[in-house]
Design an enzyme around this catalytic site. Structure first.
Site, short mmCIF file in Angstrom:
data_model
loop_
_atom_site.label_atom_id
_atom_site.label_comp_id
_atom_site.label_asym_id
_atom_site.label_seq_id
_atom_site.Cartn_x
_atom_site.Cartn_y
_atom_site.Cartn_z
N GLU A 61 47.94 70.86 32.35
CA GLU A 61 47.25 70.97 33.64
C GLU A 61 47.68 72.29 34.25
OE1 GLU A 61 47.47 68.50 37.73
OE2 GLU A 61 47.50 67.29 35.89
N TYR A 102 42.69 60.23 36.59
CA TYR A 102 44.04 60.58 37.05
C TYR A 102 44.42 59.61 38.16
CZ TYR A 102 47.83 63.82 38.46
OH TYR A 102 49.05 64.40 38.76
N ASP A 126 49.43 69.21 47.95
CA ASP A 126 50.63 69.58 47.22
C ASP A 126 51.86 69.57 48.10
OD1 ASP A 126 49.39 70.05 44.72
OD2 ASP A 126 48.60 71.94 45.49
#
Length: 278
Positions: free
Chosen positions: A52, A178, A63
């Protein structure tokens, strides 16, 4: 006959081997282009079944601090989406098997131009996209052009994705799903294996796709725990933190930061590989 994608081929191989895959995340261009390329090329030998690759952005809202800092280092070093595709092209000169998925936010892709981007990404050797801030309702923006170009479009599902929302999330998913093990940003914490196993089973049944789990997995023990119940384990913040620590320890030699990251990748990948006794 439609060719089998690298992601599909890799997950088929993992299923035959009876094990989960290890998917490390690294930020493209961190801490500079040359070091990033060297690290990228070395990851498959360190145990990466797929990679990734982060696309740096100025406002990475999903993030945590480690990956935000990695993106800022990359931006400071001049990394762009065009240079990220150049990284993938260089990687493909030596490795035509390991899948690469770009993970990022829609703004850089939009600024590049969607039509040009999906064409260039496919030509460079990108296999799939994860776009954190593009919901299913906006599929026409990037997902549909990406699939038309032969790129897989990986969906994110979370513990808050309920039965009513799941069909929309999974409708146009491809490659794999995911599963974000906890609600929150990357690197903060991680979920429990029992809850992850239940969620992964539901997602796999609903989508027919492999399920990878990520967010907050930092130790070989935790990676192995999840590898027993999902199809792949994604680790990002732990590797990015290892890189940052090595850069801090020897700021004048970014090339010396590669081996510490690879050492951790080997530990994590070995734990994932051995988790089911395969």
């Amino acid at each position: 006959m439609k060719p089998v994608s690298r992601l599909a081929a890799r997950f088929d191989a993992l299923a035959r081997e009876g094990r989960a895959g290890f998917v490390p995340f690294v930020m493209a261009g961190d801490p500079d282009y040359e070091t990033s390329l060297a690290l990228l090329k070395a990851l498959p030998a360190a145990g990466a079944d797929a990679i990734e690759l982060g696309v740096c952005f100025t406002d990475p809202m999903a993030d945590g601090p480690a990956i935000q800092a990695a993106g800022l280092r990359a931006l400071k070093a001049g990394q762009t989406l065009r240079r990220t595709l150049a990284l993938v092209r260089s990687f493909r000169e030596e490795d035509d098997q390991t899948p690469i998925v770009l993970m990022g936010y829609y703004n850089p892709f939009h600024a590049y131009g969607v039509e040009a981007f999906v064409k260039d990404a496919r030509a460079a050797g990108v296999d799939g996209l994860i776009v954190v801030d593009l919901p299913p309702e906006e599929d026409a923006e990037l997902r549909l052009p990406a699939r038309a170009a032969g790129l897989d479009f990986i969906r994110l599902a979370t513990p808050t994705t309920d039965a009513a929302r799941m069909p929309a999330v999974l409708k146009n998913a491809s490659g794999f799903v995911y599963y974000v093990s906890v609600a929150g940003v990357t690197g903060a914490k991680t979920g429990e294996a029992g809850a992850v196993a239940e969620a992964a089973a539901r997602l796999k049944a609903a989508s027919g796709l492999p399920v990878a789990v990520g967010f907050g997995i930092k130790t070989a023990e935790k990676a192995a725990e999840f590898a027993r119940v999902v199809d792949a384990v994604v680790v990002g913040s732990a590797l990015v933190e290892r890189l940052a620590a090595a850069l801090d320890a020897d700021p004048g030699r970014p090339d010396n930061a590669i081996n510490p990251v690879l050492s951790l990748a080997r530990d994590l990948g070995g734990a994932v590989r051995a988790a089911r006794g395969a």
